[in-house]
Design a protein around this motif. Structure first.
Motif, PDB file in Angstrom:
ATOM      1  N   CYS A  27      -0.235  29.218  -8.398  1.00 42.26           N
ATOM      2  CA  CYS A  27       0.551  28.511  -7.521  1.00 42.26           C
ATOM      3  C   CYS A  27       1.612  29.674  -7.051  1.00 42.26           C
ATOM      4  O   CYS A  27       2.290  29.836  -7.777  1.00 42.26           O
ATOM      5  CB  CYS A  27       0.990  27.032  -7.606  1.00 42.26           C
ATOM      6  SG  CYS A  27       2.144  26.463  -6.444  1.00 42.26           S
ATOM      7  N   GLY A  29       4.074  28.870  -5.373  1.00 44.11           N
ATOM      8  CA  GLY A  29       5.662  27.906  -5.545  1.00 44.11           C
ATOM      9  C   GLY A  29       6.090  27.785  -6.813  1.00 44.11           C
ATOM     10  O   GLY A  29       7.011  28.169  -6.990  1.00 44.11           O
ATOM     11  N   VAL A  37      -1.564  26.808  -3.688  1.00 47.27           N
ATOM     12  CA  VAL A  37      -0.546  25.937  -3.855  1.00 47.27           C
ATOM     13  C   VAL A  37      -0.945  24.625  -4.231  1.00 47.27           C
ATOM     14  O   VAL A  37      -1.961  24.063  -4.010  1.00 47.27           O
ATOM     15  CB  VAL A  37       0.148  25.714  -2.317  1.00 47.27           C
ATOM     16  CG1 VAL A  37       1.134  24.775  -1.963  1.00 47.27           C
ATOM     17  CG2 VAL A  37       0.240  27.036  -1.405  1.00 47.27           C
ATOM     18  N   CYS A  38      -0.229  24.230  -5.506  1.00 44.30           N
ATOM     19  CA  CYS A  38      -0.828  23.222  -6.080  1.00 44.30           C
ATOM     20  C   CYS A  38      -0.227  22.021  -5.318  1.00 44.30           C
ATOM     21  O   CYS A  38       0.730  21.992  -4.606  1.00 44.30           O
ATOM     22  CB  CYS A  38      -0.013  22.888  -7.338  1.00 44.30           C
ATOM     23  SG  CYS A  38       1.811  22.733  -7.562  1.00 44.30           S
ATOM     24  N   CYS A  41       3.685  21.345  -5.260  1.00 48.02           N
ATOM     25  CA  CYS A  41       4.404  21.926  -4.256  1.00 48.02           C
ATOM     26  C   CYS A  41       4.096  21.755  -2.719  1.00 48.02           C
ATOM     27  O   CYS A  41       5.046  21.852  -2.096  1.00 48.02           O
ATOM     28  CB  CYS A  41       4.132  23.631  -4.682  1.00 48.02           C
ATOM     29  SG  CYS A  41       4.720  24.132  -6.253  1.00 48.02           S
ATOM     30  N   ALA A  42       2.865  21.399  -2.396  1.00 46.84           N
ATOM     31  CA  ALA A  42       2.079  21.296  -1.367  1.00 46.84           C
ATOM     32  C   ALA A  42       2.928  20.060  -0.688  1.00 46.84           C
ATOM     33  O   ALA A  42       3.144  20.006   0.726  1.00 46.84           O
ATOM     34  CB  ALA A  42       0.688  21.126  -1.330  1.00 46.84           C
ATOM     35  N   PRO A  72      10.162  24.943  -3.961  1.00 45.40           N
ATOM     36  CA  PRO A  72       8.970  25.854  -4.006  1.00 45.40           C
ATOM     37  C   PRO A  72       8.457  26.475  -2.790  1.00 45.40           C
ATOM     38  O   PRO A  72       7.607  27.229  -2.867  1.00 45.40           O
ATOM     39  CB  PRO A  72       7.787  24.821  -4.665  1.00 45.40           C
ATOM     40  CG  PRO A  72       8.351  23.575  -4.205  1.00 45.40           C
ATOM     41  CD  PRO A  72       9.721  23.652  -4.227  1.00 45.40           C
ATOM     42  N   VAL A  73       9.028  25.946  -1.560  1.00 43.07           N
ATOM     43  CA  VAL A  73       8.479  26.324  -0.222  1.00 43.07           C
ATOM     44  C   VAL A  73       8.891  27.683  -0.036  1.00 43.07           C
ATOM     45  O   VAL A  73       8.312  28.803   0.597  1.00 43.07           O
ATOM     46  CB  VAL A  73       9.143  25.467   0.981  1.00 43.07           C
ATOM     47  CG1 VAL A  73       8.864  26.103   2.177  1.00 43.07           C
ATOM     48  CG2 VAL A  73       8.685  24.147   0.741  1.00 43.07           C
ATOM     49  N   VAL A  76       6.701  30.378  -1.724  1.00 43.01           N
ATOM     50  CA  VAL A  76       5.366  30.111  -1.124  1.00 43.01           C
ATOM     51  C   VAL A  76       5.583  31.174   0.445  1.00 43.01           C
ATOM     52  O   VAL A  76       4.541  32.137   0.447  1.00 43.01           O
ATOM     53  CB  VAL A  76       5.074  28.932  -0.819  1.00 43.01           C
ATOM     54  CG1 VAL A  76       3.514  28.754   0.075  1.00 43.01           C
ATOM     55  CG2 VAL A  76       4.828  28.346  -1.975  1.00 43.01           C
ATOM     56  N   LEU A  88      -2.429  32.294   1.743  1.00 48.46           N
ATOM     57  CA  LEU A  88      -1.571  31.205   1.967  1.00 48.46           C
ATOM     58  C   LEU A  88      -1.672  30.962   3.432  1.00 48.46           C
ATOM     59  O   LEU A  88      -0.989  29.916   3.865  1.00 48.46           O
ATOM     60  CB  LEU A  88      -0.484  31.765   1.443  1.00 48.46           C
ATOM     61  CG  LEU A  88      -0.200  31.780  -0.056  1.00 48.46           C
ATOM     62  CD1 LEU A  88       1.254  32.463  -0.354  1.00 48.46           C
ATOM     63  CD2 LEU A  88      -0.318  30.351  -0.774  1.00 48.46           C
ATOM     64  N   TRP A 256      -5.995  23.582  -0.068  1.00 49.23           N
ATOM     65  CA  TRP A 256      -4.684  23.808  -1.003  1.00 49.23           C
ATOM     66  C   TRP A 256      -5.139  24.860  -2.102  1.00 49.23           C
ATOM     67  O   TRP A 256      -4.186  25.531  -2.471  1.00 49.23           O
ATOM     68  CB  TRP A 256      -3.843  22.752  -1.410  1.00 49.23           C
ATOM     69  CG  TRP A 256      -3.392  21.941  -0.379  1.00 49.23           C
ATOM     70  CD1 TRP A 256      -3.766  20.543   0.190  1.00 49.23           C
ATOM     71  CD2 TRP A 256      -2.316  22.174   0.645  1.00 49.23           C
ATOM     72  NE1 TRP A 256      -3.065  20.388   1.155  1.00 49.23           N
ATOM     73  CE2 TRP A 256      -2.024  21.158   1.607  1.00 49.23           C
ATOM     74  CE3 TRP A 256      -1.351  23.232   0.640  1.00 49.23           C
ATOM     75  CZ2 TRP A 256      -0.990  21.103   2.310  1.00 49.23           C
ATOM     76  CZ3 TRP A 256      -0.375  23.443   1.485  1.00 49.23           C
ATOM     77  CH2 TRP A 256      -0.444  22.346   2.425  1.00 49.23           C
TER      78      TRP A 256
END
Length: 257
Positions: A27, A29, A37-38, A41-42, A72-73, A76, A88, A256
């Motif tokens: 991930c 994030g 992206v888990c 975090c999503a 976490p954004v 990412v 991503l 994701w």
């Protein structure tokens, strides 16, 4: 499904596990294994809100962000933008599509097309990264919106010219002065009179870039103003989340993993 599409699907199914063995997915994030992206975090990118930079200059367009440029954004976005994690584009493009839907809720009136206008990067940034990351996000967002039934299109209505100085340490007003004249309309077919035009970018911080880019665009015919949507916005000064009204189209959030 024709033979080529079947073969491509089979090849992708076979190669994905092998790629995970060689380069395990983590991930972007939180660094956890298994997904680009888990889900945890999503969720940070599923809270569209009106962005309002604390010291934005006059002319800042109505802008919706899918999430805050925090938590976490931020890693990412940086992994996609600066560290070449092109995979991503899917989840971030889905987040951008959600922001586009949010900013269009009050403005959409009629069946005209939805034109997503990517903010062009400088030539120096394109050379350094070797890619147009905002263009990639725009393509992914258009795919999501079209999959949800909207007549969405990418419209490269702006070009970039000249050079700008390093903006580190500059105020919002100074940043906009630094960008003055760098965005110009591209030559091409005119904007349909029933179109809704939305500027799109990855992140808004001071708001100077969106202000200057919006000033270079012709007024959006369907609304009389320019709208904007971004993946994330700095939290300071952000307004409460946008609440979806009846009949709002739900954007599919892509893959994701």
């Amino acid at each position: 499904m024709d033979g080529r599409r079947v073969l491509r699907s089979v090849v992708e199914d076979l190669l994905a596990p092998l790629a995970d063995l060689v380069l395990p997915r983590v991930c972007a994030g939180c660094g956890g294994p298994g997904e680009v992206v888990c889900p945890r975090c999503a969720r940070w990118l599923t809270h569209p809100h009106l962005a309002r930079p604390r010291r934005h200059t006059e002319g800042f367009p109505p802008t919706v962000a899918a999430g805050p440029y925090a938590g976490p954004v931020k890693p990412v976005v940086l992994a996609f933008k600066e560290h070449g994690r092109a995979e991503l584009a899917g989840p971030l493009g889905a987040a951008l599509a959600l922001a586009v839907v949010g900013v269009c809720q009050a403005a959409r009136d009629g069946p005209g097309p939805l034109l997503l206008v990517p903010v062009p990067s400088s030539r120096a940034a394109l050379r350094e990264r070797g890619r147009d990351h905002v263009g990639e996000l725009t393509v992914a967002a258009v795919r999501e919106l079209r999959g949800s039934g909207l007549d969405a299109r990418r419209a490269r209505l702006l070009a970039r010219r000249g050079r700008v100085a390093d903006s580190a340490g500059l105020t919002a007003a100074d940043r906009r002065a630094n960008l003055a004249g760098t965005f110009v309309p591209r030559r091409g077919p005119g904007v349909p009179p029933d179109a809704l035009v939305v500027l799109v970018d990855d992140v808004v911080t001071s708001g100077a870039t969106l202000c200057e880019a919006a000033a270079a665009l012709p007024v959006a015919p369907a609304t009389g103003t320019v709208l904007a949507a971004v993946v994330a916005a700095t939290p300071a000064g952000a307004r409460p989340p946008v609440t979806a009204g009846p009949g709002v189209i739900t954007v599919r959030h892509g893959r994701w993993g």
